[in-house]
Motif scaffolding. Structure first.
Motif, PDB file in Angstrom:
ATOM      1  N   TRP A 114       9.689  -7.093  18.421  1.00 13.38           N
ATOM      2  CA  TRP A 114       9.776  -6.916  16.855  1.00 13.38           C
ATOM      3  C   TRP A 114       8.958  -6.684  16.106  1.00 13.38           C
ATOM      4  CZ3 TRP A 114      14.930  -5.098  15.108  1.00 13.38           C
ATOM      5  CH2 TRP A 114      14.701  -5.030  14.028  1.00 13.38           C
ATOM      6  N   ALA A 115       7.638  -7.656  16.332  1.00 16.24           N
ATOM      7  CA  ALA A 115       6.738  -7.614  15.294  1.00 16.24           C
ATOM      8  C   ALA A 115       5.959  -6.530  15.514  1.00 16.24           C
ATOM      9  CB  ALA A 115       5.910  -8.849  15.504  1.00 16.24           C
ATOM     10  N   LEU A 116       5.856  -5.876  16.639  1.00  9.19           N
ATOM     11  CA  LEU A 116       4.800  -4.664  17.020  1.00  9.19           C
ATOM     12  C   LEU A 116       6.134  -3.434  16.235  1.00  9.19           C
ATOM     13  CD1 LEU A 116       3.688  -5.610  20.499  1.00  9.19           C
ATOM     14  CD2 LEU A 116       2.142  -5.161  18.350  1.00  9.19           C
ATOM     15  N   TYR A 117       7.083  -3.479  16.483  1.00  5.83           N
ATOM     16  CA  TYR A 117       7.995  -2.440  16.269  1.00  5.83           C
ATOM     17  C   TYR A 117       7.835  -2.176  14.615  1.00  5.83           C
ATOM     18  CZ  TYR A 117      12.792  -0.620  15.279  1.00  5.83           C
ATOM     19  OH  TYR A 117      13.967  -0.153  14.640  1.00  5.83           O
ATOM     20  N   GLU A 118       7.952  -3.536  13.920  1.00  8.60           N
ATOM     21  CA  GLU A 118       7.904  -3.458  12.457  1.00  8.60           C
ATOM     22  C   GLU A 118       6.688  -2.892  12.020  1.00  8.60           C
ATOM     23  OE1 GLU A 118       9.146  -7.292  10.729  1.00  8.60           O
ATOM     24  OE2 GLU A 118       8.786  -6.378   8.608  1.00  8.60           O
TER      25      GLU A 118
ATOM     26  N   VAL B 229       0.884  -1.143   0.075  1.00 10.74           N
ATOM     27  CA  VAL B 229       0.023   0.073   0.019  1.00 10.74           C
ATOM     28  C   VAL B 229       0.816   1.303  -0.134  1.00 10.74           C
ATOM     29  CG1 VAL B 229      -1.895   1.247   1.260  1.00 10.74           C
ATOM     30  CG2 VAL B 229      -1.992  -1.260   1.147  1.00 10.74           C
ATOM     31  N   ALA B 230       2.119   1.211   0.892  1.00 12.61           N
ATOM     32  CA  ALA B 230       2.800   2.454   0.934  1.00 12.61           C
ATOM     33  C   ALA B 230       3.484   2.630  -0.715  1.00 12.61           C
ATOM     34  CB  ALA B 230       3.991   2.267   1.956  1.00 12.61           C
ATOM     35  N   ARG B 231       3.787   1.626  -1.168  1.00 11.86           N
ATOM     36  CA  ARG B 231       4.306   1.632  -2.567  1.00 11.86           C
ATOM     37  C   ARG B 231       3.375   2.207  -3.429  1.00 11.86           C
ATOM     38  NH1 ARG B 231       7.932   0.509   0.573  1.00 11.86           N
ATOM     39  NH2 ARG B 231       7.570   2.672   0.560  1.00 11.86           N
TER      40      ARG B 231
ATOM     41  N   LEU C  31       3.480   1.353   9.378  1.00 11.23           N
ATOM     42  CA  LEU C  31       2.196   2.313   9.436  1.00 11.23           C
ATOM     43  C   LEU C  31       2.840   3.834   9.382  1.00 11.23           C
ATOM     44  CD1 LEU C  31       0.039   0.849  12.461  1.00 11.23           C
ATOM     45  CD2 LEU C  31      -0.460   0.867  10.212  1.00 11.23           C
ATOM     46  N   VAL C  32       3.954   3.945   9.628  1.00  9.01           N
ATOM     47  CA  VAL C  32       4.689   5.258   9.787  1.00  9.01           C
ATOM     48  C   VAL C  32       5.056   5.414   8.113  1.00  9.01           C
ATOM     49  CG1 VAL C  32       6.622   6.530   9.928  1.00  9.01           C
ATOM     50  CG2 VAL C  32       5.627   5.520  12.024  1.00  9.01           C
TER      51      VAL C  32
ATOM     52  N   LEU D 152       2.270   7.304  17.003  1.00  9.08           N
ATOM     53  CA  LEU D 152       3.413   7.030  16.265  1.00  9.08           C
ATOM     54  C   LEU D 152       4.523   8.054  15.960  1.00  9.08           C
ATOM     55  CD1 LEU D 152       2.276   4.022  14.144  1.00  9.08           C
ATOM     56  CD2 LEU D 152       3.532   3.891  16.397  1.00  9.08           C
ATOM     57  N   PHE D 153       3.899   9.124  15.729  1.00  5.51           N
ATOM     58  CA  PHE D 153       4.591  10.389  15.610  1.00  5.51           C
ATOM     59  C   PHE D 153       4.987  10.814  16.783  1.00  5.51           C
ATOM     60  CE2 PHE D 153       3.016   9.404  11.305  1.00  5.51           C
ATOM     61  CZ  PHE D 153       4.024   9.652  10.559  1.00  5.51           C
TER      62      PHE D 153
END
Ligand code: HEM
Length: 279
Positions: free
Chosen positions: A214-218, A88-90, A223-224, A272-273
């Motif tokens: 790690w998974a939550l971090y990823e 989606v980001a791409r 999302l960012v 997140l920001f």
């Protein structure tokens, strides 16, 4: 003499599709390629139409991906969600660059088309509104725009009332043991995402110990990435609009560029920001 003379093939490719499905059949190209109906005699209207239509197709794909992302997060199945969020980001990045094509349209070229557009405006795009809603930028007042199309209205109403992708991420934080305020977990989903101290503390916990989370971090970083790409899209929209129509009002009736500039302040995933100031 060509040995293949008279045979219905070329370098191994079939040339005869009387009996089987062809490229055009599969893709419904007759429908897609006959859906461009310029109303003005101006050459440049085709660009305007194709740019909007292709954007709508990409939005359709983003919605398809984001609905699956939400499902996967709800089911604690993050790896496929990561893959889809990256996609989606791409797509959004690609739409950011697509503004370069539209920016080749000059003010006199747009002015020649403008009288033929009536009150039609991207503001009425139900898919775009659905995209904003699934990402948490809810606004119940905007359902009224779709009163004329009950099936679109129903889709938007359903999306308005459903937890967003980000709400699902917050619920996942709670399931993974982070203390999230009860009011946040039972928030009124029809309202835009509001910053919440317990959510920020949870994300801070994730970023403070990435090895264990790690998974939550990823997930957070994906999302960012998406929000960043969306912000660029909004910025390129308003810049292209200023370049083409200056500060005229929009066909949809808003103040035009100044309305779009206000949209630059939208923050989809606030904590997140905000947490970055703390890191
Ligand atoms: C010459 C090209 C364009 C101009 C002059 C233009 C202008 C505007 C203006 C003035 C608005 C504010 C609403 C209004 O009063 O009409 C708007 C909204 C919008 N436009 Fe465009 N636009 C252009 C191209 C596009 C394209 C290619 C897309 C792609 C789908 C698009 C999507 C949207 C969307 C989704 C909104 C609603 C934004 C929101 O409510 O946050 N626009 N546009």
């Amino acid at each position: 003499m060509n040995d293949n003379a008279g045979k219905a093939e070329w370098h191994g490719a079939r040339l005869d599709f009387k009996e089987s499905m062809s490229y055009g059949d599969y893709l419904g190209l007759d429908q897609i390629l006959s859906a461009q109906h310029p109303l003005s005699p101006n050459h440049n209207e085709m660009l305007f139409i194709v740019q909007h239509q292709t954007s709508e197709l990409w939005i359709k794909l983003m919605l398809h991906e984001l609905q699956a992302v939400r499902r996967h997060i709800r089911e604690d199945n993050l790896p496929p969600a990561f893959k889809m969020l990256a996609r989606v980001a791409r797509i959004m990045d690609q739409l950011v660059h697509a503004w370069d094509v539209l920016a080749t349209m000059t003010p006199p070229e747009y002015t020649a088309i403008r009288p033929y557009l009536g009150a039609s405006s991207g503001f009425q795009s139900f898919q775009y509104r659905e995209l904003e809603f699934i990402l948490g930028n809810k606004n119940p007042n905007l359902l009224a725009v779709h009163a004329k199309a009950p099936e679109h209205h129903a889709i938007l109403e359903q999306e308005l009332e459903a937890p967003s992708v980000y709400d699902e991420a917050v619920m996942l934080l709670a399931r993974r043991g982070f203390p999230i305020a009860a009011e946040r977990l039972q928030a009124d989903w029809t309202q835009p995402t509001r910053p919440d101290a317990s959510v920020q503390a949870a994300w801070l916990g994730v970023y403070g110990d990435t090895e264990h989370h790690w998974a939550l971090y990823e997930l957070a970083e994906k999302l960012v990435d998406l929000e960043t790409a969306f912000r660029f899209w909004r910025f390129r929209h308003v810049s292209t609009v200023e370049r083409i129509i200056g500060f005229k009002t929009g066909t949809g009736g808003t103040s035009g560029a100044s309305y779009l500039r206000k949209m630059l302040d939208v923050v989809l995933f606030p904590e997140l920001f905000a947490l970055r100031t703390e890191l």
